[in-house]
Structure formats: C-alpha cells, structure tokens
Design a protein around this motif. Structure first.
Motif, short mmCIF file in Angstrom:
data_model
loop_
_atom_site.label_atom_id
_atom_site.label_comp_id
_atom_site.label_asym_id
_atom_site.label_seq_id
_atom_site.Cartn_x
_atom_site.Cartn_y
_atom_site.Cartn_z
N LEU A 85 50.19 -51.18 -36.85
CA LEU A 85 50.77 -51.23 -35.52
C LEU A 85 50.08 -50.25 -34.58
CD1 LEU A 85 52.95 -52.40 -33.66
CD2 LEU A 85 54.44 -50.52 -34.38
N ILE A 86 49.77 -49.05 -35.08
CA ILE A 86 49.07 -48.06 -34.25
C ILE A 86 47.69 -48.57 -33.86
CG2 ILE A 86 48.03 -45.77 -34.26
CD1 ILE A 86 50.39 -44.84 -35.99
N SER A 87 46.96 -49.11 -34.83
CA SER A 87 45.62 -49.63 -34.54
C SER A 87 45.67 -50.77 -33.54
CB SER A 87 44.95 -50.11 -35.85
OG SER A 87 44.79 -49.04 -36.75
N ASN A 88 46.62 -51.69 -33.72
CA ASN A 88 46.73 -52.82 -32.80
C ASN A 88 47.15 -52.38 -31.40
OD1 ASN A 88 46.05 -54.41 -34.95
ND2 ASN A 88 48.07 -55.31 -35.22
N SER A 89 48.02 -51.37 -31.33
CA SER A 89 48.43 -50.84 -30.02
C SER A 89 47.25 -50.19 -29.32
CB SER A 89 49.57 -49.83 -30.20
OG SER A 89 50.69 -50.43 -30.81
N GLU A 90 46.41 -49.46 -30.07
CA GLU A 90 45.20 -48.88 -29.49
C GLU A 90 44.28 -49.97 -28.96
OE1 GLU A 90 44.71 -44.78 -32.14
OE2 GLU A 90 43.71 -46.62 -32.77
N TYR A 91 44.15 -51.06 -29.73
CA TYR A 91 43.31 -52.17 -29.30
C TYR A 91 43.79 -52.72 -27.96
CZ TYR A 91 41.25 -56.84 -29.16
OH TYR A 91 40.59 -57.97 -28.77
N VAL A 92 45.09 -52.98 -27.85
CA VAL A 92 45.65 -53.56 -26.63
C VAL A 92 45.45 -52.64 -25.44
CG1 VAL A 92 47.81 -54.24 -25.51
CG2 VAL A 92 47.34 -55.00 -27.83
N LEU A 93 45.81 -51.37 -25.59
CA LEU A 93 45.75 -50.43 -24.46
C LEU A 93 44.32 -50.14 -24.04
CD1 LEU A 93 48.58 -47.94 -25.50
CD2 LEU A 93 48.68 -49.73 -23.75
N VAL A 94 43.42 -49.95 -25.02
CA VAL A 94 42.02 -49.65 -24.69
C VAL A 94 41.35 -50.85 -24.03
CG1 VAL A 94 39.75 -49.14 -25.69
CG2 VAL A 94 41.76 -47.86 -26.44
N THR A 95 41.65 -52.06 -24.49
CA THR A 95 41.07 -53.26 -23.88
C THR A 95 41.50 -53.39 -22.42
OG1 THR A 95 41.10 -54.40 -26.02
CG2 THR A 95 40.84 -55.76 -24.06
N ILE A 96 42.79 -53.20 -22.16
CA ILE A 96 43.28 -53.28 -20.78
C ILE A 96 42.66 -52.18 -19.92
CG2 ILE A 96 45.34 -53.07 -19.33
CD1 ILE A 96 46.93 -54.34 -21.62
N ALA A 97 42.57 -50.96 -20.47
CA ALA A 97 41.97 -49.86 -19.73
C ALA A 97 40.51 -50.14 -19.39
CB ALA A 97 42.08 -48.56 -20.53
N CYS A 98 39.78 -50.70 -20.35
CA CYS A 98 38.36 -50.98 -20.13
C CYS A 98 38.16 -52.10 -19.11
CB CYS A 98 37.67 -51.33 -21.45
SG CYS A 98 37.41 -49.90 -22.52
N LEU A 99 39.08 -53.05 -19.06
CA LEU A 99 39.00 -54.09 -18.03
C LEU A 99 38.99 -53.46 -16.64
CD1 LEU A 99 41.45 -56.84 -19.33
CD2 LEU A 99 39.02 -57.15 -18.89
N LEU A 100 39.85 -52.47 -16.44
CA LEU A 100 39.91 -51.82 -15.13
C LEU A 100 38.69 -50.94 -14.90
CD1 LEU A 100 41.35 -51.09 -12.54
CD2 LEU A 100 42.64 -49.36 -13.79
#
Length: 435
Positions: free
Chosen positions: A113-128
């Motif tokens: 869950l921690i790894s997947n949460s990092e994936y989601v948040l980092v992907t969204i951050a990198c989009l911006l």
C-alpha cells in the motif's frame, strides 16, 4: 504613463517568475531521472552506504508540486489537462485503501500500500512539474543519457566486470569479480534492467532522425541482450515496431510507401540477425560464459514452470473471490516467485472485478491522449505488465509515464497549431484568384 510603467514591470516580474519556475522544474525533472529512474539512488546506498535512498525524495517531490500548484496562474490549468488520468490514479489509491480495511493488517499489505501510494502521488506530482517545463526536449535528452549509460553499465558488467567496484546482479550462480550469467546494472535485477532501458526507447527515439533512431535501437538492444530477459526482448521488438509504424503514420502522403519500406527494413534486420546466429553458431563467441539457464533462454527452452504456477495460482485466487478480490498484497505470499509476474492477474487477484474495471478505465484514460504517445504508453504498459507484477509499486515508472503524457499534450497542441496554420494558408490562397 505611470499605469504603463506598472503594467510593464508586472509583465517583466511575471516572466521572471515563470523563467525561474521553469528552471527549477526542469532541474527537479532531470534529477528525478538521473538519480531515481536510473536507480543510481538504489545503487549508491547499497554499494557505498550513501545515506539518501530514493524514498527520501518522493515526499519532497510531492510537496514541491503542491507548492507550485498554488503559485503560478497557469499551474492549475496545466494540472487539469490531465484530470481524467489523475482521477483514475486517485481511484486506485482509494480502492486499495478501502480494501485494506477488510484485510488482515500485516507487513506485506502495508508495504504494498505504501509503494502504491508513492506511485500515485509521485506520478501526479510529476505531471504538474513536467507541465511547467518549457523545454521538454532537455528532459528527453537526459532520459536518453540514462538509457545509454544503463546499457553501457550492463555491457561493462558482462564483458569487463573487473572494472566495476561491485557485482550488481543478484542472479544465482554469480561469483563476484567474474562474468555473471546475467547482468542487472544499477537495478540489481536483470528483468528490471531490461524493462527500464526499453520503456523510454520510443520517447527518446521518436523525435530523432532515422539514423539516430536506429542508433538508439542498437544501444538499447545491446544493453538488453546481456540481461537475457525474454520479456525485455519482446518489449524491445514492440517498441521498435510501434515507433517506426507511428513515424510512418505521420507522413500521410507516403503512408503506403512508408509501410512497404518499413517492412523491408525489418526483413533486412531479421536476415542480418539470422546470419549472425548462423555465423556464431551457438553464440559462444558473443556470450562466452553461458550457463545452462542463459543458454536455455537463447535457445527458447528455458523452464517457465515457476512463473506459470504463480500465474495460475493468481487466477485461482481471483476465482475464489471474484468480486472484491483477496486484498492488497495477497499474491505476494505465493511461492516460488512471490507474485504472478503479471499486473492484470495481480489486480484481479487483489481487487477482483472491481480492480479489473479500474485497470480498463486506467488504460482508457491514457488512450484518450491519442496517437502517438498515448497509444505508445498503452502498448508499452500492456506488454510490460504481462511480464511484471510491480509496475504500480515503482514511482520511477510513474515518472516516465507522466513524461510521456505531458509530451502527448504538448505534441497535440503543436499539431493543432500546425493544422490551424495550414487551414489559414488554404483560406488565404482561396481568396486570391492567382494563388
């Protein structure tokens, strides 16, 4: 006069702020690929005890993205260009979090869950962050450098391992200081090394002239071959074929002729490879230290019983709980590979049909970006997901896909501008009788 001066100073100040934000965003993006995507941040702590592992940088990247979202006026607009894709990512995080409530809390589900949460948040951050970079070509050049260096390290590890301070590969049977049966580079995983070299290949090669594209294909192939990763080789073939096909699609006036030339090119490459195989016999000249496993991989006779068992077990787990699945990280307890090596099976086993609907929506949200880059991401993700079960657990993958999608939006915008310019010329020409 005073109003004009104030207006000019305000414009100058806003331009200076935009330029500063562009430079900082570009620097963050380049760092993300050099230190994180390349897995340099994994190798340094393991080899030399460097204290800053990748996990220390995920939170600052997310905080930086959240900060700039509130500052420049165009940030929210850039952010909302990807709202459908962002919504599907957030839905994934919600599904996993909600499903974890009904899971027995343990070490494996929590880590996943921690790894997947990092994936989601980092992907969204990198989009911006990537959306605020004016020169995406600079970031693509950095990604190309990472691909070339990663391939070079693989070749050195296989043919001249004594030049490296440590043996990176963790493949069983490896003797430190000697040629390993399979190399892994900075990822410390042979299959992972092949995938990380191959996935950026279409993005790096797409905007290059033909000969430079072929050079990138050759560099990536050289780095992948010595990993002896069958999934990596399949991914490389798909990357090359799809990239070349999409390049020919751009030239609508030469589409039929271009496809014929493309077919001839691949037939020629196939003949060259066939000649090389016959000339080198059992390939001992190119790969002088083959063991039984790598020789079987080259001869397509490697035993896949372990992976097949894990995949079948994942399917059985899905059938046992088809609606909501067995919970986050449920497939990680399946020996011998501790995962089905297939993202689609993993999502079905973990989240059931609800997860299957989500991953279909995820791919559809990417496909909406259109050809070439939205289509490239859908194809590359689908192929790599068939050989790996941890794409959603590695934020570095999210960084790369975010770059693909930001490039897709920028490419679409320029294509619209080109079509508008062309239409304007046609209208102007029709108004002139002598045109």
């Amino acid at each position: 006069m005073e109003v004009e001066v104030n207006s000019m100073s305000a414009v100058t100040g806003s331009r200076a702020s935009a330029d500063l934000l562009d430079r900082v965003s570009t620097a963050v993006a380049c760092f993300a690929f050099i230190y994180l995507y390349s897995h340099l941040g994994v190798a340094l702590p393991k080899v030399w005890g460097f204290p800053l592992s990748p996990g220390y940088f995920y939170v600052p990247i997310v905080i930086f993205a959240g900060t700039i979202l509130a500052i420049p006026p165009g940030a929210i607009e850039a952010f909302l260009q990807h709202k459908t894709f962002i919504f599907t990512l957030l839905a994934y995080g919600f599904l996993e979090g909600a499903r974890l409530i009904f899971n027995p809390i343990g070490e494996i589900p929590t880590q996943v869950l921690i790894s997947n949460s990092e994936y989601v948040l980092v992907t969204i951050a990198c989009l911006l962050i990537f959306s605020l970079c004016k020169r995406l070509d600079r970031i693509i050049q950095v990604v190309g450098l990472v691909v070339a260096v990663s391939a070079g390290i693989n070749l050195i590890e296989y043919y001249l391992p004594q030049l490296l301070p440590v043996t990176f590969t963790t493949v069983p049977g490896t003797v430190p200081g000697t040629i390993p049966p399979r190399v892994a580079g900075l990822t410390f995983n042979a299959n992972g090394s092949a995938m990380y070299i191959c996935l950026p290949l279409p993005l790096v090669a797409f905007f290059a002239p033909r000969l430079i594209r072929y050079m990138w294909y050759a560099i990536a192939l050289a780095g992948i071959v010595v990993t002896f990763s069958r999934g990596g080789m399949v991914l490389w073939v798909v990357a090359v074929v799809v990239t070349e096909a999409l390049k020919q699609r751009e030239r609508s006036s030469l589409r039929f002729t271009g496809m014929i030339l493309l077919t001839i090119q691949f037939l020629f490459v196939g003949l060259v490879l066939a000649y090389a195989v016959s000339a080198f016999g059992d390939m001992d000249a190119l790969f002088p230290h083959l063991n039984s496993n790598t020789r079987a991989r080259l001869n397509f006779t490697a035993d896949d019983n372990g992976r097949l068992y894990a995949a079948e077990k994942g399917i059985d787990m899905f059938l046992d709980a088809p609606l909501f699945g067995n919970g986050v990280g449920s497939t990680r307890v399946v020996p011998p590979d501790y995962g089905p090596h297939n993202v689609f099976i993993q999502v079905l086993a973990d989240l059931g049909l609800v997860g299957g609907i989500w991953i279909a929506a995820f791919l559809f949200s990417i496909a909406r970006y259109g050809a070439p880059f939205g289509l490239l991401v859908v194809i590359m993700f689908s192929v790599s997901a068939s050989f790996s079960h941890n794409l959603f657990e590695e934020p570095e993958m999210g960084m790369l896909f975010a770059l693909y999608l930001v490039v897709a939006k920028r490419y679409e915008k320029k294509a619209v501008q080109r079509r508008g310019t062309a239409c304007g010329r046609v209208v102007q020409c029709e108004r002139q009788p002598n045109c």
